[in-house]
Design an enzyme around this catalytic site. Structure first.
Site, mmCIF file in Angstrom:
data_model
loop_
_atom_site.group_PDB
_atom_site.id
_atom_site.type_symbol
_atom_site.label_atom_id
_atom_site.label_comp_id
_atom_site.label_asym_id
_atom_site.label_seq_id
_atom_site.Cartn_x
_atom_site.Cartn_y
_atom_site.Cartn_z
ATOM 1 N N GLY A 110 0.810 -1.224 0.000
ATOM 2 C CA GLY A 110 0.000 0.000 0.000
ATOM 3 C C GLY A 110 0.837 1.265 0.000
ATOM 4 O O GLY A 110 1.977 1.275 0.453
ATOM 5 N N ARG A 149 1.078 -5.722 -4.930
ATOM 6 C CA ARG A 149 0.972 -6.548 -3.730
ATOM 7 C C ARG A 149 1.448 -7.988 -3.945
ATOM 8 O O ARG A 149 1.291 -8.842 -3.072
ATOM 9 C CB ARG A 149 -0.477 -6.537 -3.223
ATOM 10 C CG ARG A 149 -0.886 -5.168 -2.677
ATOM 11 C CD ARG A 149 -2.221 -5.216 -1.967
ATOM 12 N NE ARG A 149 -2.580 -3.889 -1.483
ATOM 13 C CZ ARG A 149 -2.231 -3.395 -0.315
ATOM 14 N NH1 ARG A 149 -1.506 -4.109 0.537
ATOM 15 N NH2 ARG A 149 -2.597 -2.177 0.052
ATOM 16 N N LYS A 174 8.313 0.972 5.273
ATOM 17 C CA LYS A 174 7.208 1.774 4.752
ATOM 18 C C LYS A 174 5.871 1.240 5.237
ATOM 19 O O LYS A 174 5.591 0.056 5.081
ATOM 20 C CB LYS A 174 7.217 1.710 3.223
ATOM 21 C CG LYS A 174 6.017 2.333 2.559
ATOM 22 C CD LYS A 174 5.318 1.373 1.578
ATOM 23 C CE LYS A 174 4.716 0.195 2.299
ATOM 24 N NZ LYS A 174 3.830 -0.615 1.477
ATOM 25 N N THR A 175 5.056 2.018 5.836
ATOM 26 C CA THR A 175 3.639 1.741 6.057
ATOM 27 C C THR A 175 3.031 2.862 6.894
ATOM 28 O O THR A 175 3.580 3.237 7.924
ATOM 29 C CB THR A 175 3.354 0.384 6.756
ATOM 30 O OG1 THR A 175 1.986 0.371 7.176
ATOM 31 C CG2 THR A 175 4.208 0.167 7.991
ATOM 32 N N ASP A 185 0.525 2.538 8.578
ATOM 33 C CA ASP A 185 -0.020 1.933 9.793
ATOM 34 C C ASP A 185 0.914 2.034 10.995
ATOM 35 O O ASP A 185 0.493 1.878 12.133
ATOM 36 C CB ASP A 185 -0.343 0.448 9.549
ATOM 37 C CG ASP A 185 -1.465 0.271 8.548
ATOM 38 O OD1 ASP A 185 -2.038 1.287 8.111
ATOM 39 O OD2 ASP A 185 -1.784 -0.877 8.210
#
Lengths: 575, 575
Positions: free
Chosen positions: A106, A177, A234-235, A237
Site C-alpha cells: 500500500g 501486492r 514503509k507503512t 499503519d
C-alpha cells in the site's frame, strides 16, 4: 579497506533537473506542489561528510533464533551496521553501481523521496551509476523476463524526475501486492537481477515485503550472486518498527492529515452541539494511527484495538463504554462529541471472529430459511451476539460475500454499526429514565485521503535519508539489512544512519506444517509511553472538551517541523 | 455631516489580549493554531485611513420590484453605500455603540473573524462600545426575554478572545437554524434589542438569514426604533453572491480543504491503478463547490447539477455519461479515476423528484405488499426509474423515512448509488463485449471536514473586513444593507468596502397564497466563466490524466494567498 577517495565538507550538489518533463508527468502543478520542488532536503551530518561503516555485535532474532538460523543459514546473526564520521571515505574508487528499486504494498507518503535519496547517493558517491525502477511492485521483477527489456522498468542515470519527488504517491513506478514466494518466482527474480547485472536491490515495503527482501537476500547470497538486498520501512499503519527503526515512513503524514480532518470535525461538533461523529481510521492490524490521532486532537472517546483484545471486551462492552460516556456528557448538556475507532476494531473482538467463522461454515453447507431455523446452528454466544447486532449489520453479514462465499469483514462499516448499537442502547436507557440527552450519529472513514498526501517535512527528510543510507549500505557490500535512521527527535544533522539485520526482527510462524519467517507487526503496547499518556488523559477528554485542531500540514513556518507524539513519547528521551 | 474626528495614517492597535482565558476555551492549542493567533490581519486601505460613506443611485430588486416595494415600504430603493477615503472621518464624536451579533445557519470558516472585525472597529473608532454575541443563533435573540439577562449572551467590551479568532468554527457563540418569522417572534426580537438598547445588529448568515435580517431591519425602521441591521454573506456553498458581493465567506476554505483531499485521492488512484473514487461534495442547492474543486484538481469526471437540470438529464443519462468515459479510459488501460458529484445531484433530476413524490403518496395511503402489486400505482416513468435503481437504493427509499413518513432524500448516498448503477451498466457492456476493463468503486463524502477548518488567509482577511465594514455601516446609521467587500482579486489594500441594499438582491416567491421575499440562490451559470472554462477542459481531463494535487492549505509562503478559480474567473478582470 583503504579509503578510496575523500571529500571534506559538503558534497557539491549533483542534481540535474531534466531539460523537459514529458509524458504522464507533463502536468501543471499547484503552487504548493511547485514550492515543494524547490524545497532542498537536509541530510544528516554523517551523510554530508566522509563516513565509514562500523559493524556492531552479532545479532539474534525476535523469537525462535534456532529456526531463523536454519531458514537463513547465510545471513543469520549479521551485525547491525552504523555509519560513522571518518577522515575519508572507505568506498571503492570509480565504482559504477547498478541498483534496482521496487515499491511493495500500500501507498505511503514519501516513497518517491526514498528513491530520490538512492539516486542522489549514486550521483554523489558513485558517479555514472544507474538506478532501475521496477514498475508495479515485485511483479515488475518477476515478469521482467517475459516482457522485453525496460517495458516494465524506468531507468534513471543522469536525470531524475524531481518534479514528482516530493508529491507523495507511488505513481512514478507504482506499487504492487505480489510476493516473491515460490521457487519459480525466486528463479525469475534471480534471472532478472542477473540479466540487469544488478549490484543491489532496494525493497521499499512493510513487514511482509521486508521479510521477502530478506529471503531474496538469502537466496542471492546462497548462490554466491553479487546482488545485495536492502529493505526500507514503509507503512502508514506504523506497525513496522523496533528499537533501531523508530518509525515507518508515511505514518507521520497520514496521521497529520487525519488529525487535521478530525480537528475540523471537532470544531464542527462543538459549533452545532448536536452530533456525535464516529470516525473510523485506517490501520487494520494495529491501532497506532488511531492512538496518534487521539494524542494530536483529544477526542472524547477513542477505542484502541489492542486494549479491547487485552481486556477481552465484547462488542457489548465496547458499546456500553461509549454509551456510558455519552450519558454522562448528556448530564452536562453536551450532546455532541467525537469518537475515534480503528479500522481493524472487530478483528480484535474474539466473539465477532467466532460468529463470522460459524456463519461461513453454515452458509457454506446449509440453506438459510426465512423463518430463522438456521440460527439454531449457531453456538449460544454467537447467537446472542448476532441478535445484538443491528438489522442492517445482520443483513450485511448474510448477504455480502466474497467470491469464496465468505463474509467480507473488511467491508463492514464499523463506525455505522457502532452508531446503530449505541442508538439502540441509548433508546433503551431513555425509556428506563437513565438517559435524557439527544443522540445523532455521523459517520466518517478517513483512509485513502492519507496514503498519498504531500509528505510532511519529517517524512520527506526521513525518506530521503532512508534512501541515501540504503544506497550507502549497498555500496559497502551489505545485504539483508533494513535501512535504519535513528535519533529522529533530534535535529536532522544529528540523525544516525545505518542498517539493521532483517533476521534480527524475525520470528517464525507455523503455517501448513512448516515454519515461516515473519517480521512481527509492532502492536500498540499497553505499557508503552504513547498508550500510557493517552490512558492518563482520556477521562478528562471524555467529559471536558479538550479538543485540539491541528490544522493543515504546514511546509514552512511554525508547526512545519513538528515531531509526532508517538515518536516523541517512544524516542524523545534520546534527543 | 461634519467630521467628528480625524486620524491620519494607520490607527493604533486597540487590541487588548485578555489576561487569562478560562472556561471552555482554556485549552492547549496546536502549534499551527498558535501561529494563527499571532497572525496580524491586513485591512483594506480605505479602512486604515479616514473615510466617508458615499451613497450610490437608488436601487431596485432582483425581480418583481413592485412586490418587494410593498413588502419593504421603508427600505425599498435604498442606495448602495461605499466607503471612500477622506481627509477626516465623518463619524459621531465619542459615540459609544451597543452592537449585537448573531451567527445563523450552517458553519463556515471565518465567522469568528467577522466578529473580531466588528469588535476591532468599535475599539478603533467607537471606544467604550459594547459588543453582544447572542448564543445559539436567532433563538438567542428571541429567547432572550425568557432566560435571564446574559445567560444566552456573551458580552465583549474591553477584551475579546482572540485565541479563537482564527480557528474556524462557530463555537464562540454557536449558531442556530431558527428563523424570526411570526409576529410574536418579531415582537420578541424587538423587546430584546430594546432591553439591550442596541444601536445595531449584525446578522451573519446565508440567503435565508439575510432575508430575515432585512425583514428585521424593515420592522425596526417601521417602528422608528434606533436599532439598525446589517447582514454578512456566509455559506461554504458559495450560492449567496452577486455583483457587489463577489463571494460568501467560507467557500474559499471549504473548497481548498476538499481539493486537498481530492488531490490526495487522485494520486492514490494513479498509484494503485485499480479504483474509481466517487467523491460526493457538500453543497445541496448549487454545485459551486464541486465546480471549484474540479477547477483546482482536474478530475476525470465532474457532474454539475445545474447542467444536469438544464439538459433535463435522467439518472440513466448521468450513468451513461460516466460509463462511456470509463469504457473509453479502459481502452487506454486506465481502470482508475476520480469522479466528483455534488451533494444535491438528485435534486436536479426531475424524474427522481417525481418518483419520490409518488412514493410518498403511496406510502402514506397504501400498504406495500411483498409481491410488488403496489408498484402498479407508480406512473410508467417512475416505475421504470424505480426498477433501474440498485436494490439497496430501492430499499433505502422504501424503508428510511423521516418522522412524517417521507422518503429521506438527504440520506441518500448518491455516490454509492452511482457506483452500483455504473457497475451494473459496465457488467452489461462487458457481456456485450463493448467493455473489457475492470471496475472497482470507492465512495467518499467530503462535507463536515470543510465547514470548520482554520480559515485560509483569504477568508480570514475577507471576514475581518466584512465585520469591520459592517460596524462602519452601522455607526453611519445604515440599515438593511449587506456588508460588501469587493475587488477581491486585487491586493488587500485595494479592496473596496461598502454595503448593498438587501432589497436589491430580492425577488418574491408565492407561498401559501402570499408573496414571500427571497434572496435567490446564485446557481452555477452555464454561461459563466468558471463553468465555461471547466467545459472547455473536461474532455481532456476525462481521458488524459491531468490531476493536480493542491496540497494542504498553507498560511505562510508560496500558495498561501492563492485566490480561488471561481473568484478569479468571475472577477479577476477587475484586478
Amino acid at each position: 579497506m583503504a579509503p578510496s577517495f575523500a571529500i571534506n565538507g559538503a558534497f557539491p550538489s549533483a542534481r540535474v533537473t531534466p531539460p523537459s518533463v514529458t509524458g504522464r508527468f507533463a502536468a501543471v502543478y499547484s503552487e504548493v506542489q511547485n514550492s515543494r520542488i524547490d524545497h532542498a532536503l537536509p541530510l544528516p551530518s554523517v551523510l554530508k561528510n566522509p563516513f565509514i561503516i562500523v559493524d556492531g555485535p552479532q545479532s539474534s532474532a525476535a523469537g525462535n533464533p534456532e529456526e531463523i538460523a536454519k531458514l537463513f543459514p547465510n545471513l543469520f546473526g549479521q551485525p547491525s551496521a552504523a555509519l560513522v564520521p571518518s577522515d575519508s571515505h572507505a568506498l571503492p574508487v570509480n565504482q559504477k553501481l547498478k541498483i534496482g528499486v521496487v515499491l511493495s504494498g500500500g501507498q505511503a507518503p514519501g516513497g518517491h523521496n526514498v528513491i530520490s535519496g538512492i539516486f542522489d547517493y549514486l550521483q554523489d558517491l558513485a558517479e555514472g551509476s544507474t538506478l532501475y525502477g521496477f514498475r508495479g511492485g515485485p511483479a515488475g521483477i518477476m515478469n521482467f523476463t517475459y516482457s522485453f527489456v525496460y517495458s516494465n522498468m524506468v531507468v534513471w542515470n543522469k536525470y531524475f524526475p524531481f518534479t514528482v519527488m516530493l508529491f507523495g504517491g507511488f505513481d512514478m513506478i507504482r506499487s504492487g501486492r505480489d510476493k516473491i514466494e515460490t521457487p519459480e518466482q525466486f528463479k525469475q527474480a534471480e534471472e532478472t537481477v542477473q540479466k540487469l547485472d544488478l549490484d543491489g536491490l532496494v525493497v521499499i515495503g512493510g513487514d511482509d515485503s521486508n521479510t521477502n527482501a530478506c529471503l531474496l537476500a538469502e537466496h542471492f547470497r546462497s548462490k554466491n550472486m553479487k546482488t545485495r538486498v536492502i529493505g526500507c520501512p514503509k507503512t502508514i499503519d506504523g506497525d513496522l518498527k523496533c528499537k533501531e527503526v523508530p518509525t515507518s515512513f508515511g505514518f507521520d503524514t497520514a496521521c497529520k492529515i487525519y488529525a487535521e480532518m478530525i480537528g475540523n470535525v471537532m470544531i464542527d461538533a462543538r459549533s452545532t452541539g448536536k452530533y456525535y461523529h464516529f470516525v473510523r481510521l485506517m490501520g487494520r492490524a494495529a491501532s497506532h494511527i488511531t492512538l496518534e490521532c487521539a494524542l494530536q486532537t483529544h477526542p472524547n472517546i477513542t477505542i484502541i484495538g489492542e486494549e479491547v483484545a487485552a481486556k477481552k471486551m465484547t462488542l457489548k462492552d465496547v458499546t456500553d463504554y461509549i454509551v456510558n460516556i455519552i450519558s454522562k456528557r448528556a448530564e452536562d448538556n453536551y450532546n455532541y462529541g467525537v469518537i475515534l475507532i480503528p479500522e481493524g476494531l472487530i478483528d480484535f473482538i474474539p466473539e465477532v471472529q467466532h460468529l463470522i467463522a460459524e456463519l461461513n461454515e453454515i452458509l457454506a453447507h446449509d440453506t438459510v430459511d426465512e423463518g430463522g431455523l438456521w440460527k439454531k446452528k449457531l453456538t449460544d454466544q454467537s447467537l446472542k451476539l448476532f441478535e445484538f447486532l443491528p438489522k442492517a449489520m445482520q443483513e450485511q453479514l448474510m448477504l455480502e460475500r466474497d467470491p469464496h462465499g465468505n463474509v467480507q469483514v473488511a467491508k463492514i462499516e464499523t463506525e455505522k454499526m457502532l452508531i446503530q448499537m449505541v442508538e439502540t442502547e441509548l433508546e433503551k436507557r431513555k425509556q428506563q429514565g437513565s438517559y435524557k440527552g439527544g443522540f445523532r450519529g455521523q459517520s466518517h472513514f478517513f483512509g485513502y485521503e492519507g496514503r498519498c498526501g504531500l509528505p510532511t517535512n519529517f517524512d520527506s527528510t526521513y525518506c530521503y535519508a532512508l534512501g541515501y543510507g540504503a544506497a550507502a549500505l549497498l555500496q559497502s557490500g551489505k545485504t539483508g539489512l533494513i535501512s535504519s535512521v535513528g535519533n529522529l527527535c533530534a535535529p536532522v544533522e544529528e540523525w544516525t544512519v545505518g542498517g539493521t539485520a532483517l533476521t534480527s526482527l524475525m520470528d517464525v510462524e507455523r503455517r501448513h506444517g512448516k515454519f515461516k519467517p515473519v517480521i512481527k507487526k509492532a502492536m500498540v503496547e499497553l505499557e508503552g509511553a504513547p498508550f500510557k499518556k493517552f490512558a492518563s488523559l482520556r477521562d478528562e477528554w471524555a467529559l471536558k472538551n479538550r479538543y485540539i485542531s491541528p490544522g493543515p500540514i504546514q511546509f514552512t513556518g511554525r508547526g512545519s517541523d513538528a515531531i509526532n507524539h508517538t515518536l516523541l513519547l517512544e524516542f524523545g528521551a534520546q534527543a
